[in-house]
Design a protein around this motif. Structure first.
Motif, PDB file in Angstrom:
ATOM      1  N   ARG A  72       5.700   7.200  -0.602  1.00  0.00           N
ATOM      2  CA  ARG A  72       5.454   6.201   0.427  1.00  0.00           C
ATOM      3  C   ARG A  72       4.546   5.133  -0.169  1.00  0.00           C
ATOM      4  NH1 ARG A  72       2.617   6.942   4.442  1.00  0.00           N
ATOM      5  NH2 ARG A  72       1.619   8.970   4.094  1.00  0.00           N
ATOM      6  N   HIS A  73       4.799   3.893   0.184  1.00  0.00           N
ATOM      7  CA  HIS A  73       3.994   2.812  -0.378  1.00  0.00           C
ATOM      8  C   HIS A  73       3.250   2.054   0.711  1.00  0.00           C
ATOM      9  CE1 HIS A  73       8.083   0.879   0.153  1.00  0.00           C
ATOM     10  NE2 HIS A  73       7.315   0.090   0.897  1.00  0.00           N
ATOM     11  N   ASP A  74       2.273   1.316   0.286  1.00  0.00           N
ATOM     12  CA  ASP A  74       1.498   0.460   1.168  1.00  0.00           C
ATOM     13  C   ASP A  74       2.403  -0.655   1.667  1.00  0.00           C
ATOM     14  OD1 ASP A  74      -0.250  -1.262   2.414  1.00  0.00           O
ATOM     15  OD2 ASP A  74      -1.647  -1.404   0.733  1.00  0.00           O
ATOM     16  N   GLU A  75       2.695  -0.659   2.965  1.00  0.00           N
ATOM     17  CA  GLU A  75       3.621  -1.638   3.530  1.00  0.00           C
ATOM     18  C   GLU A  75       3.059  -3.056   3.499  1.00  0.00           C
ATOM     19  OE1 GLU A  75       6.633  -1.045   4.402  1.00  0.00           O
ATOM     20  OE2 GLU A  75       6.708   1.146   4.528  1.00  0.00           O
ATOM     21  N   ASN A  76       1.765  -3.182   3.228  1.00  0.00           N
ATOM     22  CA  ASN A  76       1.129  -4.499   3.240  1.00  0.00           C
ATOM     23  C   ASN A  76       0.860  -5.065   1.848  1.00  0.00           C
ATOM     24  OD1 ASN A  76       0.751  -4.925   6.145  1.00  0.00           O
ATOM     25  ND2 ASN A  76      -0.592  -3.143   6.020  1.00  0.00           N
ATOM     26  N   GLU A  77       1.046  -4.271   0.806  1.00  0.00           N
ATOM     27  CA  GLU A  77       0.684  -4.702  -0.537  1.00  0.00           C
ATOM     28  C   GLU A  77       1.410  -5.988  -0.931  1.00  0.00           C
ATOM     29  OE1 GLU A  77      -0.098  -2.104  -4.397  1.00  0.00           O
ATOM     30  OE2 GLU A  77       2.056  -2.334  -4.026  1.00  0.00           O
ATOM     31  N   ARG A  78       2.674  -6.060  -0.636  1.00  0.00           N
ATOM     32  CA  ARG A  78       3.466  -7.234  -1.001  1.00  0.00           C
ATOM     33  C   ARG A  78       2.960  -8.483  -0.277  1.00  0.00           C
ATOM     34  NH1 ARG A  78       8.684  -8.365   1.189  1.00  0.00           N
ATOM     35  NH2 ARG A  78       8.633  -6.299   2.136  1.00  0.00           N
ATOM     36  N   PHE A  79       2.510  -8.331   0.961  1.00  0.00           N
ATOM     37  CA  PHE A  79       2.051  -9.471   1.744  1.00  0.00           C
ATOM     38  C   PHE A  79       0.660  -9.918   1.302  1.00  0.00           C
ATOM     39  CE2 PHE A  79       5.189  -7.175   4.184  1.00  0.00           C
ATOM     40  CZ  PHE A  79       6.042  -8.185   4.574  1.00  0.00           C
ATOM     41  N   ARG A  80      -0.184  -8.980   0.909  1.00  0.00           N
ATOM     42  CA  ARG A  80      -1.494  -9.360   0.367  1.00  0.00           C
ATOM     43  C   ARG A  80      -1.335 -10.173  -0.905  1.00  0.00           C
ATOM     44  NH1 ARG A  80      -2.809  -4.030   1.318  1.00  0.00           N
ATOM     45  NH2 ARG A  80      -2.819  -3.579  -0.918  1.00  0.00           N
ATOM     46  N   ASP A  81      -0.416  -9.739  -1.765  1.00  0.00           N
ATOM     47  CA  ASP A  81      -0.184 -10.459  -3.016  1.00  0.00           C
ATOM     48  C   ASP A  81       0.386 -11.854  -2.754  1.00  0.00           C
ATOM     49  OD1 ASP A  81      -1.078  -8.221  -4.338  1.00  0.00           O
ATOM     50  OD2 ASP A  81       0.930  -7.479  -4.853  1.00  0.00           O
ATOM     51  N   LEU A  82       1.162 -11.988  -1.694  1.00  0.00           N
ATOM     52  CA  LEU A  82       1.791 -13.269  -1.371  1.00  0.00           C
ATOM     53  C   LEU A  82       0.752 -14.310  -0.955  1.00  0.00           C
ATOM     54  CD1 LEU A  82       4.381 -14.949  -0.779  1.00  0.00           C
ATOM     55  CD2 LEU A  82       4.343 -13.953   1.530  1.00  0.00           C
ATOM     56  N   ASP A  83      -0.237 -13.889  -0.166  1.00  0.00           N
ATOM     57  CA  ASP A  83      -1.234 -14.830   0.345  1.00  0.00           C
ATOM     58  C   ASP A  83      -2.583 -14.123   0.463  1.00  0.00           C
ATOM     59  OD1 ASP A  83      -2.611 -16.901   1.498  1.00  0.00           O
ATOM     60  OD2 ASP A  83      -1.572 -16.822   3.427  1.00  0.00           O
ATOM     61  N   PRO A  84      -3.274 -13.889  -0.663  1.00  0.00           N
ATOM     62  CA  PRO A  84      -4.523 -13.120  -0.628  1.00  0.00           C
ATOM     63  C   PRO A  84      -5.577 -13.714   0.293  1.00  0.00           C
ATOM     64  CG  PRO A  84      -3.775 -13.440  -2.892  1.00  0.00           C
ATOM     65  CD  PRO A  84      -2.934 -14.305  -2.030  1.00  0.00           C
ATOM     66  N   ARG A  85      -5.649 -15.035   0.399  1.00  0.00           N
ATOM     67  CA  ARG A  85      -6.682 -15.668   1.223  1.00  0.00           C
ATOM     68  C   ARG A  85      -6.320 -15.661   2.704  1.00  0.00           C
ATOM     69  NH1 ARG A  85      -9.067 -20.937  -2.035  1.00  0.00           N
ATOM     70  NH2 ARG A  85      -9.797 -19.799  -3.889  1.00  0.00           N
ATOM     71  N   GLY A  86      -5.036 -15.823   2.995  1.00  0.00           N
ATOM     72  CA  GLY A  86      -4.622 -15.904   4.395  1.00  0.00           C
ATOM     73  C   GLY A  86      -4.335 -14.562   5.040  1.00  0.00           C
ATOM     74  N   TYR A  87      -4.201 -13.514   4.240  1.00  0.00           N
ATOM     75  CA  TYR A  87      -3.873 -12.188   4.761  1.00  0.00           C
ATOM     76  C   TYR A  87      -5.023 -11.639   5.600  1.00  0.00           C
ATOM     77  CZ  TYR A  87      -3.121  -7.118   4.638  1.00  0.00           C
ATOM     78  OH  TYR A  87      -2.977  -5.796   4.973  1.00  0.00           O
ATOM     79  N   ARG A  88      -4.713 -11.069   6.776  1.00  0.00           N
ATOM     80  CA  ARG A  88      -5.717 -10.429   7.624  1.00  0.00           C
ATOM     81  C   ARG A  88      -5.259  -9.017   7.996  1.00  0.00           C
ATOM     82  NH1 ARG A  88      -6.662 -11.745  12.480  1.00  0.00           N
ATOM     83  NH2 ARG A  88      -4.811 -13.028  12.942  1.00  0.00           N
ATOM     84  N   PHE A  89      -6.223  -8.120   8.171  1.00  0.00           N
ATOM     85  CA  PHE A  89      -5.932  -6.710   8.459  1.00  0.00           C
ATOM     86  C   PHE A  89      -6.986  -6.215   9.440  1.00  0.00           C
ATOM     87  CE2 PHE A  89      -6.319  -2.131   7.350  1.00  0.00           C
ATOM     88  CZ  PHE A  89      -4.989  -1.738   7.494  1.00  0.00           C
ATOM     89  N   GLU A  90      -6.555  -5.639  10.560  1.00  0.00           N
ATOM     90  CA  GLU A  90      -7.512  -5.177  11.558  1.00  0.00           C
ATOM     91  C   GLU A  90      -7.009  -3.917  12.252  1.00  0.00           C
ATOM     92  OE1 GLU A  90      -7.838  -8.379  14.327  1.00  0.00           O
ATOM     93  OE2 GLU A  90      -6.016  -7.839  15.413  1.00  0.00           O
ATOM     94  N   ARG A  91      -7.966  -3.159  12.776  1.00  0.00           N
ATOM     95  CA  ARG A  91      -7.638  -1.939  13.508  1.00  0.00           C
ATOM     96  C   ARG A  91      -7.643  -2.227  14.998  1.00  0.00           C
ATOM     97  NH1 ARG A  91      -9.579   4.013  11.942  1.00  0.00           N
ATOM     98  NH2 ARG A  91      -8.209   5.146  13.373  1.00  0.00           N
ATOM     99  N   ARG A  92      -6.613  -1.691  15.698  1.00  0.00           N
ATOM    100  CA  ARG A  92      -6.559  -1.751  17.147  1.00  0.00           C
ATOM    101  C   ARG A  92      -6.277  -0.347  17.656  1.00  0.00           C
ATOM    102  NH1 ARG A  92      -2.751  -6.813  18.935  1.00  0.00           N
ATOM    103  NH2 ARG A  92      -3.746  -8.471  17.710  1.00  0.00           N
ATOM    104  N   GLY A  93      -7.320   0.350  18.068  1.00  0.00           N
ATOM    105  CA  GLY A  93      -7.153   1.729  18.494  1.00  0.00           C
ATOM    106  C   GLY A  93      -6.656   2.586  17.348  1.00  0.00           C
ATOM    107  N   ALA A  94      -5.507   3.230  17.535  1.00  0.00           N
ATOM    108  CA  ALA A  94      -4.949   4.097  16.500  1.00  0.00           C
ATOM    109  C   ALA A  94      -4.006   3.359  15.570  1.00  0.00           C
ATOM    110  CB  ALA A  94      -4.210   5.277  17.151  1.00  0.00           C
ATOM    111  N   GLU A  95      -3.835   2.042  15.759  1.00  0.00           N
ATOM    112  CA  GLU A  95      -2.896   1.273  14.956  1.00  0.00           C
ATOM    113  C   GLU A  95      -3.614   0.212  14.142  1.00  0.00           C
ATOM    114  OE1 GLU A  95       1.007   1.631  17.892  1.00  0.00           O
ATOM    115  OE2 GLU A  95      -0.073  -0.273  17.763  1.00  0.00           O
ATOM    116  N   PHE A  96      -2.965  -0.190  13.043  1.00  0.00           N
ATOM    117  CA  PHE A  96      -3.503  -1.213  12.154  1.00  0.00           C
ATOM    118  C   PHE A  96      -2.518  -2.376  12.114  1.00  0.00           C
ATOM    119  CE2 PHE A  96      -5.617   2.624  11.038  1.00  0.00           C
ATOM    120  CZ  PHE A  96      -6.869   2.268  10.561  1.00  0.00           C
ATOM    121  N   TYR A  97      -3.039  -3.586  12.275  1.00  0.00           N
ATOM    122  CA  TYR A  97      -2.222  -4.799  12.303  1.00  0.00           C
ATOM    123  C   TYR A  97      -2.557  -5.661  11.091  1.00  0.00           C
ATOM    124  CZ  TYR A  97      -0.670  -4.023  17.125  1.00  0.00           C
ATOM    125  OH  TYR A  97      -0.079  -3.514  18.265  1.00  0.00           O
TER     126      TYR A  97
END
Length: 345
Positions: A72-97
C-alpha cells in the motif's frame, strides 16, 4: 488472516494503531523524501504483529502473511510532489483530508483513514461543485484486502488480441484512445471499490489495456529518464482527450518488474515506477492527477517468462477502470462543465 494464495492486509485497526510500535497518524509521514532505492532499503523497518510481518519504508507499507505480499502506498505522495507549497493536509475526526490546487482555481481533495487507506477522491471546481472520482467507502467500512479479492470466470474475449492488449510501440493515438474509452469486454453487473479492482486480476481482465512497452527502467531504478518520458506523449494526449469528454474518467497505471531481486524490493520498485509514470503524465503533459491512480505488482505477471534480467518485464500498463468504479445510471456520461465565472457585482 488470508488463506494460501490470497493477499494479506493490515486490516482495520491493526499494525498502525495508536500506542503500538510504528504508529504514524494518517498512516504515512507527510515529510518522507526519497533520493534513490538504496535509501528505500536503508530506511525500511520491520514489525511483527498477529503472525504478519510489516515493512514500513518511505511512502509504503508492505505486508507479508505466509507467502503472500501486499503493498500500500501513500495516496498523497504524488500530490505533495506536484505542489509542495500549495499542498495541505488536515485531520477531521477519524479522517484525513488533503488538498492540492489544480485547473484554474479548482482543487483535488483526497480523504484517507488513520491507516492511510483511500476513502474518497473528488474534484472541487472553483464554483464549489464537486465531482467524485473514487469512492472506496460506498460499500461500508474498509475490510481486510483478502476479503475484497473478487473471483470471476475468465471473460469471453471476442475482439482481436491486439485490440484487447494494445501494443503501445505499434499503436497510434486513435488506437490508444479507443482502448482508453472502450467499455469492458464483457458486461459488468455492479460497481466495485478501488481496492477490489487493484487486488483482483479477474476484474482487471474485463478491461482493455495499453502495454506501454516503450517505457523501461534500469535495474533497481524507478526514475523515468527524459528520453523515456517523451515517449508518453501519445497516451497523455489520449487521456486528456478522454477526460475532456468525461471529467470522471479514472485510469489505473500498473507497474511491473522482472524476477531479479527479492519480492519485497520488486513490489516496492514496481509501485514506485507506476507512480513515476503518473507524475510525468501530469507534470509534463498536464494529465489531471486526480484522474490517475497507481498500483505495483512486482514480478507477479511476467511478460517474458524468465528469472533473469529483462527490460521488457520492467514496464507499465494502463487501463481505464471507470466502468468498474462508477457503474450506475450515469455511467459513461460526461459531467457537466462548470458554469462560466460571473463578474463580481
Amino acid at each position: 488472516m488470508g488463506g494460501p494464495g490470497r493477499p494479506a492486509d493490515p486490516g482495520p485497526g491493526a499494525f498502525n494503531r495508536p500506542g503500538q510500535p510504528g504508529y504514524v497518524p494518517g498512516g504515512f509521514r507527510q515529510n518522507d523524501t526519497v533520493r534513490d532505492f538504496e535509501q528505500v532499503r536503508s530506511d525500511r523497518r520491520e514489525f511483527v504483529e498477529d503472525g504478519r510481518t510489516y515493512y514500513r519504508e518511505p511512502g509504503r507499507i508492505i505486508v507479508r502473511d505466509r507467502d503472500s505480499y501486499l503493498i500500500r502506498h501513500d495516496e498523497n505522495e504524488r500530490f505533495r510532489d506536484l505542489d509542495p507549497r500549495g499542498y495541505r493536509f488536515e485531520r477531521r475526526g477519524a479522517e484525513f483530508y488533503s488538498y492540492v490546487a489544480w485547473s484554474g482555481g479548482g482543487q483535488i481533495v483526497t480523504v484517507t483513514d488513520d491507516d492511510g487507506r483511500l476513502l474518497r477522491r473528488y474534484s472541487r471546481y472553483p464554483d464549489g461543485r464537486e465531482v467524485v472520482l473514487i469512492d472506496n467507502s460506498y460499500s461500508g467500512p474498509l475490510r481486510p484486502i483478502y476479503e475484497d479479492v473478487v473471483a470471476l470466470p475468465p471473460p469471453d474475449i471476442r475482439i482481436p488480441r491486439d485490440r484487447y492488449i494494445v501494443d503501445y510501440a505499434q499503436a497510434d493515438e486513435a488506437e490508444v484512445y479507443e482502448a482508453l474509452t472502450a467499455p469492458p469486454v464483457v458486461p459488468v453487473e455492479r460497481r466495485y471499490t478501488l481496492d477490489q479492482i487493484r487486488y483482483s486480476p479477474d476484474l482487471r481482465a474485463r478491461l482493455r489495456s495499453v502495454d506501454i512497452n516503450t517505457i523501461t527502467f534500469d535495474t533497481g531504478s524507478f526514475t523515468v529518464t527524459p528520453d523515456q518520458a517523451a515517449k508518453l506523449s501519445v497516451i497523455a494526449a489520449a487521456m486528456n482527450r478522454a477526460i475532456q469528454a468525461n471529467p470522471r474518467e479514472v485510469f489505473l497505471i500498473e507497474g511491473f518488474t522482472d524476477a531479479v531481486g527479492s519480492d519485497i524490493d520488486n513490489l516496492s520498485l514496481s509501485d514506485r515506477r507506476a507512480q513515476s509514470v503518473a507524475s510525468v503524465l501530469t507534470e509534463q503533459f498536464r494529465v489531471p492527477p486526480g484522474n490517475l491512480t497507481t498500483q505495483g505488482y512486482g514480478e507477479q505477471y511476467l511478460k517474458v517468462n524468465t528469472q533473469g534480467p529483462s527490460r521488457e518485464n520492467r514496464r507499465v500498463v494502463v487501463q481505464r477502470i471507470t466502468p468498474l468504479l462508477q457503474q450506475g445510471p450515469d455511467q459513461g456520461q460526461a459531467a457537466p462543465p462548470p458554469p462560466p465565472a460571473q463578474p463580481p457585482r
